[in-house]
Scaffold this active site. Structure first.
Site, PDB file in Angstrom:
ATOM      1  N   LEU A 199       0.836  -1.192   0.000  1.00  0.00           N
ATOM      2  CA  LEU A 199       0.000   0.000   0.000  1.00  0.00           C
ATOM      3  C   LEU A 199       0.871   1.241   0.000  1.00  0.00           C
ATOM      4  CD1 LEU A 199      -2.629  -1.098   2.653  1.00  0.00           C
ATOM      5  CD2 LEU A 199      -3.009  -0.848   0.202  1.00  0.00           C
ATOM      6  N   GLN A 205       5.201   2.786   1.075  1.00  0.00           N
ATOM      7  CA  GLN A 205       6.508   2.568   1.677  1.00  0.00           C
ATOM      8  C   GLN A 205       6.958   3.889   2.253  1.00  0.00           C
ATOM      9  OE1 GLN A 205       8.372   0.754  -1.709  1.00  0.00           O
ATOM     10  NE2 GLN A 205       8.988  -0.987  -0.459  1.00  0.00           N
ATOM     11  N   GLY A 206       7.496   3.880   3.449  1.00  0.00           N
ATOM     12  CA  GLY A 206       7.910   5.135   4.045  1.00  0.00           C
ATOM     13  C   GLY A 206       9.027   4.931   5.031  1.00  0.00           C
ATOM     14  N   GLY A 207       9.209   5.964   5.833  1.00  0.00           N
ATOM     15  CA  GLY A 207      10.316   5.958   6.782  1.00  0.00           C
ATOM     16  C   GLY A 207      10.256   4.813   7.742  1.00  0.00           C
ATOM     17  N   GLN A 208       9.052   4.407   8.132  1.00  0.00           N
ATOM     18  CA  GLN A 208       8.949   3.373   9.156  1.00  0.00           C
ATOM     19  C   GLN A 208       8.915   1.962   8.598  1.00  0.00           C
ATOM     20  OE1 GLN A 208       5.938   3.799  12.111  1.00  0.00           O
ATOM     21  NE2 GLN A 208       7.538   4.468  13.516  1.00  0.00           N
ATOM     22  N   GLY A 209       8.728   1.861   7.319  1.00  0.00           N
ATOM     23  CA  GLY A 209       8.696   0.515   6.750  1.00  0.00           C
ATOM     24  C   GLY A 209       7.688   0.420   5.636  1.00  0.00           C
ATOM     25  N   VAL A 214       3.971  -0.930   4.156  1.00  0.00           N
ATOM     26  CA  VAL A 214       2.615  -1.280   4.575  1.00  0.00           C
ATOM     27  C   VAL A 214       1.983  -2.136   3.481  1.00  0.00           C
ATOM     28  CG1 VAL A 214       0.373  -0.409   5.265  1.00  0.00           C
ATOM     29  CG2 VAL A 214       2.427   0.842   5.887  1.00  0.00           C
ATOM     30  N   LYS A 217       1.829  -3.414   8.749  1.00  0.00           N
ATOM     31  CA  LYS A 217       3.039  -2.588   8.645  1.00  0.00           C
ATOM     32  C   LYS A 217       4.235  -3.427   9.042  1.00  0.00           C
ATOM     33  CE  LYS A 217       3.945   1.165  11.292  1.00  0.00           C
ATOM     34  NZ  LYS A 217       3.659   2.544  11.752  1.00  0.00           N
ATOM     35  N   ASP A 225       4.587  13.136  16.320  1.00  0.00           N
ATOM     36  CA  ASP A 225       4.847  13.149  14.878  1.00  0.00           C
ATOM     37  C   ASP A 225       3.560  13.468  14.132  1.00  0.00           C
ATOM     38  OD1 ASP A 225       6.359  13.043  12.634  1.00  0.00           O
ATOM     39  OD2 ASP A 225       6.468  10.858  12.530  1.00  0.00           O
TER      40      ASP A 225
END
Ligand SMILES: *[C@@H]1O[C@H](CO)[C@@H](O)[C@H](O)[C@H]1NC(C)=O
Ligand SMILES: *[C@@H]1O[C@H](CO)[C@@H](O)[C@H](O)[C@H]1NC(C)=O
Ligand SMILES: *[C@@H]1O[C@H](CO)[C@@H](O)[C@H](O)[C@H]1NC(C)=O
Ligand SMILES: *[C@@H]1O[C@H](CO)[C@@H](O)[C@H](O)[C@H]1NC(C)=O
Ligand SMILES: *[C@@H]1O[C@H](CO)[C@@H](O)[C@H](O)[C@H]1NC(C)=O
Ligand SMILES: *[C@@H]1O[C@H](CO)[C@@H](O)[C@H](O)[C@H]1NC(C)=O
Ligand SMILES: *[C@@H]1O[C@H](CO)[C@@H](O)[C@H](O)[C@H]1NC(C)=O
Ligand SMILES: *[C@@H]1O[C@H](CO)[C@@H](O)[C@H](O)[C@H]1NC(C)=O
Ligand SMILES: *[C@@H]1O[C@H](CO)[C@@H](O)[C@H](O)[C@H]1NC(C)=O
Ligand SMILES: *[C@@H]1O[C@H](CO)[C@@H](O)[C@H](O)[C@H]1NC(C)=O
Ligand SMILES: *[C@@H]1O[C@H](CO)[C@@H](O)[C@H](O)[C@H]1NC(C)=O
Ligand SMILES: *[C@@H]1O[C@H](CO)[C@@H](O)[C@H](O)[C@H]1NC(C)=O
Length: 738
Positions: A417, A419-423, A425, A439, A536
């Protein structure tokens, strides 16, 4: 071929012949005469026959005939018999009854005697004959036969031209004399002679048509003689007997002396001890019908010393009555097939055991690995913290690694779905076909693990309609996984600046979203069981569902603030553009940091501009300063999103902008509390809804549009957020107070 060659040939032949046929006499003695074998105790030269007894002396005449007492020897039996050919006696007449020929035979046998298996026989139709013997009583016997014409008789000698009588045993002298009653005058036409002779029983078949004439020209008949060793019985002889190895002594049938016989199963000359003596008979291979084995099959025969065994293959028993092998009642197999089978089965079993053990070990290793991951991923800590924190509002479900793999189709790329800083999804489908967002932390970033646990802990404390719901987690994998409810329509960031920006949120939508976020943050700051600072807050962390209802997400950086503490010293964490400068400078965290970030979000909602934009002039790169200066210079209309402003909402926008600027004041103390912000925004909405009820619900057309968007929507972070990942860069390790 000359004479020399012929002699040479004969010599070679003789040599080969003597080599071929085993001798039966004493060593160094001639063992053959013509075709006849000379068997010890008989011999032809002195020292070669038994003990100098001349009765055992034979002669081999010039025509290679073996002679005993003038009679030709046919064969010698070890068991005390000697077969010789004895001439018949006769008397013949002419037609006038004048005797024209006579021969009376007599024999003296020395220490040998006549066997009682001989018959005294007279042949003729006008005949009588005498047999005179010597010995006790000197007695004589005889028989007579008369006939006037030849009666057809075949075989039997019982009258009609032939008569027979038995003879006594043990006589060593006899004389045979035939006579005629009337000089054969009456029968001369068919029977001119009378004959008399001794013959072995059964060896003369009388034929009236042939024999009355001239006995078929036969002049000699076989006669059996008895012989024995010495005058002693076996008992008297004892170990002085000449019976050799593997032989037994038996008393002679004629009353004096003994004879030797090979034991049963042995064959040879019992009076010799060399290789010609009694030797074991191989019953299994011999041709002799007397000695041949009677096993049902030659292959089962086994020769032993003097005997043979009918052995049977394993699994069979010997029936001693028939000497045949019969299968045992319960067959036991030890053949090659069985050994092969046994070995194979054993090997397979071994392989099975080994693979079982390996499987177990692998399983154990897997379990250990999972446990290791679970620990590494803070599973223990989580369980401890969850149980320690008392009542939790959220049921955190622990998912298995297998379940996660199935749900995400083994983390298929099509399921990503965002992709970002935390991983990353993923969209997941649980076995009950409910859709979830999963996630997955980025691999090899251990700091994220802590954030994951933190998020689980924080979310487990919250139950709010505008907070994305955590369903559970999976800690058995190498990187931890969090499972959320699936929010369909992406992030606020996407709607404002990203892939969904053309969906044009109206001011009413924006105000409602702002109110919901403000309310949520206010709830987190004060109403939750333990105050929570999100840390955040940004548009990328605000999800929108299909009704465009805000869902605050990503509590990875959030902190629980103990009741007795106003602020907390932490490592600075947040996203550039939203980061509270005071917190950034001091490392002191309090709820006002969230207020600052919310102010930025509100400004984004109003302006449609990104929080940080390097395309703007230097001093207005940061939305806060850009917005604040516009506000100060009374040119707010320049920064407000053109889609938003209209003649009805100017006052509300003005008010919202004022709140936004207040929220982003440099000093935390000057900022309003989240509660107050929420109240102001709420009141703005309240006055608004008085005029336009319809704003509370999206118009049907819009819903349709949003459903279409759902497919494209992403939850959490999207890679389009250029500066989101700067977060980690901005993380300063200020450890003041620790
Ligand atoms: C020996 O036997 C062979 C064949 O049986 C025969 O031809 C030969 O004449 C015999 N010799 C004597 C001496 O009987
Ligand atoms: C018969 O045997 C006795 C003793 O065994 C011996 O003295 C005698 O010479 C033998 N007779 C003949 C004819 O060899
Ligand atoms: C050898 O013996 C046989 C049988 O008794 C006889 O027929 C033959 O004439 C004899 N030979 C000599 C040379 O005496
Ligand atoms: C038979 O022959 C003998 C001698 O040749 C003679 O004496 C006798 O009379 C003859 N008998 C008859 C019955 O012819
Ligand atoms: C038996 O006959 C022989 C020879 O004719 C004679 O010498 C011997 O005396 C006879 N024996 C008796 C007991 O008559
Ligand atoms: C007796 O035997 C001979 C020869 O074997 C044969 O030719 C004849 O027919 C026989 N006679 C009878 C009465 O069996
Ligand atoms: C005599 O006759 C019997 C039966 O017919 C036979 O077995 C045997 O061999 C004959 N003997 C001789 C010497 O021909
Ligand atoms: C018997 O011998 C005589 C004279 O030697 C001969 O003529 C005759 O053919 C012989 N008979 C047989 C059956 O051999
Ligand atoms: C048998 O022989 C042994 C010596 O080998 C001897 O001592 C013993 O007396 C003999 N027995 C008889 C009954 O001759
Ligand atoms: C046994 O019989 C076989 C065939 O029947 C023959 O070749 C062989 O010479 C015989 N052996 C003896 C010892 O008779
Ligand atoms: C051996 O075989 C005979 C005949 O088939 C049978 O009657 C007998 O019972 C068998 N004996 C055993 C011990 O099987
Ligand atoms: C086989 O022979 C042995 C002697 O060699 C005898 O005892 C046994 O009864 C015989 N068995 C059969 C089945 O003929």
């Amino acid at each position: 071929m000359n004479k020399v060659q012929g002699l040479f040939f004969v010599a070679i032949f003789s040599l080969a012949y003597t080599q071929l046929i085993k001798g039966k006499s004493l060593p160094g003695c001639t063992d053959r005469c013509g075709n006849t074998t000379i068997e010890y105790p008989f011999g032809i030269s002195p020292g070669c026959y038994y003990a100098g007894d001349n009765s055992f002396k034979l002669t081999c005449n010039e025509t290679n005939k073996l002679i005993f007492g003038g009679n030709e020897v046919v064969d010698i039996s070890h068991s005390g018999e000697l077969r010789v050919l004895n001439r018949r006696s006769y008397v013949c007449y002419d037609e006038q009854g004048k005797q024209i020929g006579r021969e009376n035979r007599w024999s003296s046998l020395g220490n040998l005697t006549f066997s009682d298996r001989n018959r005294f026989t007279a042949v003729g139709c006008n005949t009588y004959a005498f047999l005179n013997t010597r010995g006790i009583g000197n007695y004589s016997t005889g028989c007579m036969s008369t006939c006037v014409s030849p009666r057809a008789t075949n075989g039997s000698c019982s009258g009609g031209g032939c008569c027979q009588t038995s003879v006594p045993r043990g006589r060593n002298y006899f004389r045979v004399r035939p006579y005629s009653f009337s000089n054969h005058t009456s029968v001369h036409s068919f029977n001119p002679c009378s004959y008399a002779f001794l013959v072995e029983d059964g060896m003369f078949n009388f034929s009236s048509t042939e024999d009355l004439e001239n006995l078929r020209n036969v002049t000699r008949f076989p006669v059996l003689l008895d012989w024995s060793i010495g005058k002693q019985s076996c008992k008297e002889a004892g170990n002085a007997s000449i019976c050799r190895e593997n032989s037994v002594c038996s008393d002679s049938v004629r009353g004096t002396g003994y004879v030797c016989q090979c034991k049963k199963g042995f064959d040879g000359n019992p009076y010799l001890s060399d290789e010609n003596g009694c030797q074991d008979i191989n019953e299994c291979t011999t041709n002799s019908t007397i000695h041949r084995h009677n096993c049902s099959d030659s292959s089962t025969c086994e020769n032993t010393m003097g005997h043979f065994l009918c052995s049977c293959p394993s699994g069979y028993n010997l029936n001693s009555t028939t000497n045949s092998c019969i299968r045992k009642g319960r067959p036991e197999y030890y053949g090659w097939t069985q050994i092969f089978l046994g070995t194979t089965i054993g090997f397979l079993l071994l392989m099975l055991v080994i693979s079982c053990v390996q499987q177990r070990m692998k399983h154990r290793k897997d379990t250990e690995l999972r446990q290791q991951f679970f620990e590494k991923n803070g599973g223990g800590m989580l369980i401890q913290r969850l149980s320690g924190s008392g009542s939790s509002n959220v049921d955190v479900q622990i998912f298995t690694e297998e379940g996660m793999k199935t749900a995400t189709n083994n983390y298929d790329e099509s399921r990503i779905l965002g992709q970002g800083g935390q991983g990353t999804v993923y969209k997941g489908i649980l076995p009950d076909s409910s859709v979830v967002a999963i996630k997955k932390a980025r691999l090899g970033d251990s700091s994220q693990v802590e954030q994951f646990i933190n998020e689980v802990l924080v979310l487990s404390q919250i139950n709010h309609r505008n907070v994305v719901k955590l369903l559970g987690c999976c800690l058995e994998t190498e990187v931890p996984l969090l499972v959320y409810e699936f929010i369909a329509s992406g992030t606020l960031f996407d709607h404002l600046h990203g892939s969904l920006s053309d969906s044009s949120l109206t001011w009413e939508h924006r105000l409602r979203i702002a109110t919901e976020v403000a309310g949520t943050l206010a709830y987190l700051h004060s109403s939750a069981s333990i105050p929570i600072i999100h840390r955040d807050v940004k548009t990328a962390n605000i999800l929108l569902d299909e009704n465009l209802t805000a869902k605050v997400a990503d509590f990875g950086a959030s902190r629980l603030i103990p009741m007795d503490k106003e602020q907390l010293t932490t490592m600075v964490q947040g996203t550039l553009g939203y980061l509270d400068p005071e917190y950034y400078n001091t490392g002191l965290l309090n709820e006002k940091s969230d207020v600052y970030s919310f102010g930025v979000v509100l400004m984004e909602l109003l302006s449609g501009e990104k929080a940080l934009c390097f395309e703007r002039p230097q001093q207005s790169k940061h939305l806060v300063s850009y917005f604040a200066s516009a506000m100060k210079e009374q040119r707010l209309h320049e920064v407000i999103d053109g889609q938003v402003m209209n003649e009805h909402n100017q006052r509300e926008i003005q008010e919202a902008a004022r709140v936004a600027v207040e929220c982003t004041r440099v000093t935390g103390e000057e900022r309003p509390r989240m509660k107050e912000v929420a109240a102001v925004l709420e009141s703005l909405r309240a006055t608004k809804t008085k005029h336009q009820w319809s704003d509370q619900y999206p118009e049907p057309k819009e819903t349709e549009h949003l459903l279409g968007v759902e497919i494209l929507s992403a939850q959490g972070h999207t890679s389009t957020i250029g500066y989101d990942s700067i977060k980690n860069v901005a993380t300063l390790h200020i450890q003041a107070g620790r």
